[in-house]
Design a protein around this motif. Structure first.
Motif, PDB file in Angstrom:
ATOM      1  N   ARG A  63       0.826  -1.218   0.000  1.00  0.00           N
ATOM      2  CA  ARG A  63       0.000   0.000   0.000  1.00  0.00           C
ATOM      3  C   ARG A  63       0.856   1.261   0.000  1.00  0.00           C
ATOM      4  NH1 ARG A  63      -1.266  -1.364   5.663  1.00  0.00           N
ATOM      5  NH2 ARG A  63      -0.185   0.096   7.019  1.00  0.00           N
TER       6      ARG A  63
ATOM      7  N   ASP B   9      -5.877  -7.508  -1.546  1.00  0.00           N
ATOM      8  CA  ASP B   9      -5.462  -6.105  -1.510  1.00  0.00           C
ATOM      9  C   ASP B   9      -4.100  -5.929  -2.168  1.00  0.00           C
ATOM     10  OD1 ASP B   9      -5.949  -3.306  -0.392  1.00  0.00           O
ATOM     11  OD2 ASP B   9      -4.005  -3.777   0.512  1.00  0.00           O
TER      12      ASP B   9
ATOM     13  N   ARG C 193      -3.466  -3.591  -5.549  1.00  0.00           N
ATOM     14  CA  ARG C 193      -2.552  -2.438  -5.481  1.00  0.00           C
ATOM     15  C   ARG C 193      -1.382  -2.581  -6.454  1.00  0.00           C
ATOM     16  NH1 ARG C 193      -3.563   1.095  -1.389  1.00  0.00           N
ATOM     17  NH2 ARG C 193      -4.991   0.420   0.275  1.00  0.00           N
TER      18      ARG C 193
END
Length: 389
Positions: free
Chosen positions: A159, A195, A199
């Protein structure tokens, strides 16, 4: 070892040796432009990979049928184009191209990632250097040395690359960008393969439309690097192999140049590693830089001399290792005791319980399902996944 890329599925192993290996291929490759040298900061993560002594588990269910149609993943993908494209800092349409990938300016190389790319383990004149800086020195062209921008930061998660590093990289309009990250994600209780996949896909998709050629790598897992006991190591191995499967898929989808360094051959060579057992030493960083240079040169994207193989700095001795353990090492362990250890102990307990019941393969199936779901979210059609190889 290359276990996560073999097309073979072996028989079910005893629970104590159970592991999961994954590789996946998606159908949307794209090609880009050339390399780049200059500035930035980095600070990153441990390097991790395959669990050396773990035989593969048998494919079952959906992944077994998907694996029948899976294509091979290659270490260096993408056709060499005849023109290099330069994007503006605001990323409008490419503004210049010329035959033979010759630019009217120095090549630009942007490095994104964690402490591996920051250069931890390769200290020169009081600062980290690392594989990316060594590679940049060999990317020079007719217009002189490449411009190198290092955005990698120690401890970075996927992230962080998506939210904080990618915008800076896009602003410098690189010809080559390395995106090597994910090990720190496996060392957090917040690990989420879906996730991570979303990303990383977003970062790659933002870079490739403007001619940037992406470099990726799959890495060994920290459980192997730290020689953790099986119940502790296997959950980390599953996580890293899932990350590597996503990296393989996105490398194929975005036409990246991919370097496979999750194999045991160099992981087990302690001369390649620094005192912390998590980051390469100078010799290891040079090996990574040389292998990337070889892949780039094969596509006409590296025009300078490859980095030398032999270290220029003395290897750390026992005193240096003791100092690391007393300072940075103890601080790292303290942080992991807060954000990883409680969950890891729970995962280890689950490993032991399934081993006792003879149902350890169920843990592989859970990881398989999560990976398949993550890959499906990235492709207009069903993902092609291989698990347990």
């Amino acid at each position: 070892m290359n276990g996560d890329r073999s097309p073979r599925a072996a028989a079910q192993a005893p629970p104590d040796d159970l592991s999961l290996t994954a590789a996946a291929v998606l159908d949307a490759p794209s090609s880009g432009a050339a390399p780049a040298v200059a500035t930035g900061s980095a600070t990153g993560a441990a390097v991790g990979g395959e669990h050396a002594a773990v035989p593969p588990a048998r494919l079952t269910g959906q992944a077994a049928s998907l694996a029948d149609h899976a294509g091979a993943v290659i270490d260096a993908r993408g056709e060499t184009t005849t023109a290099a494209h330069e994007a503006t800092a605001s990323h409008g349409s490419p503004t210049a191209s010329c035959p033979g990938r010759t630019l009217a300016r120095p090549l630009r190389f942007a490095a994104l990632g964690d402490s591996l790319t920051e250069g931890v383990g390769d200290r020169v004149d009081g600062a980290w250097r690392g594989w990316a800086a060594l590679l940049a020195q060999g990317l020079g062209g007719p217009c002189g040395p490449a411009e190198f921008h290092n955005f990698a930061v120690g401890g970075a998660l996927t992230r962080d690359v998506d939210q904080h590093q990618a915008p800076g990289a896009l602003a410098c309009a690189p010809d080559i960008a390395s995106v090597v990250v994910g090990v720190n994600d496996t060392l957090r209780h917040t690990f989420d393969i879906h996730d991570i996949a979303v990303r990383l896909d977003r970062v790659c998709a933002a870079l490739t439309p403007y001619g940037t050629r992406i470099l990726t790598a799959c890495l060994p897992d920290p459980g192997t690097m730290l020689a953790l006991p099986g119940p502790l190591a296997r959950p980390l191995a599953r996580r890293q192999r899932a990350v590597n499967a996503v990296v393989h898929a996105l490398s194929d989808r975005h036409g990246a140049i991919h370097l496979h360094i999750a194999d045991a051959a160099w992981v087990e060579d302690r001369s390649m590693w620094s005192a912390d057992r998590l980051h390469p030493g100078e010799r290891g960083h040079r090996m990574i830089a040389r292998r990337f240079h070889e892949l780039l040169a094969a596509e006409g994207l590296a025009h300078g001399t490859p980095p030398g193989a032999e270290p220029e700095q003395p290897a750390p001795g026992p005193a240096a290792k003791a100092l690391w353990l007393a300072t940075a090492g103890s601080a790292w362990v303290a942080r992991r005791c807060t954000d990883l250890l409680p969950q890891l102990l729970g995962l280890a307990g689950t490993e032991v319980r399934h081993w006792a019941r003879g149902t350890s393969v169920r843990l592989d199936h859970v990881a398989e399902t999560a990976l398949t779901s993550a890959l499906a979210s990235l492709s207009p059609g069903p993902p092609l996944a291989r698990m347990g190889e």
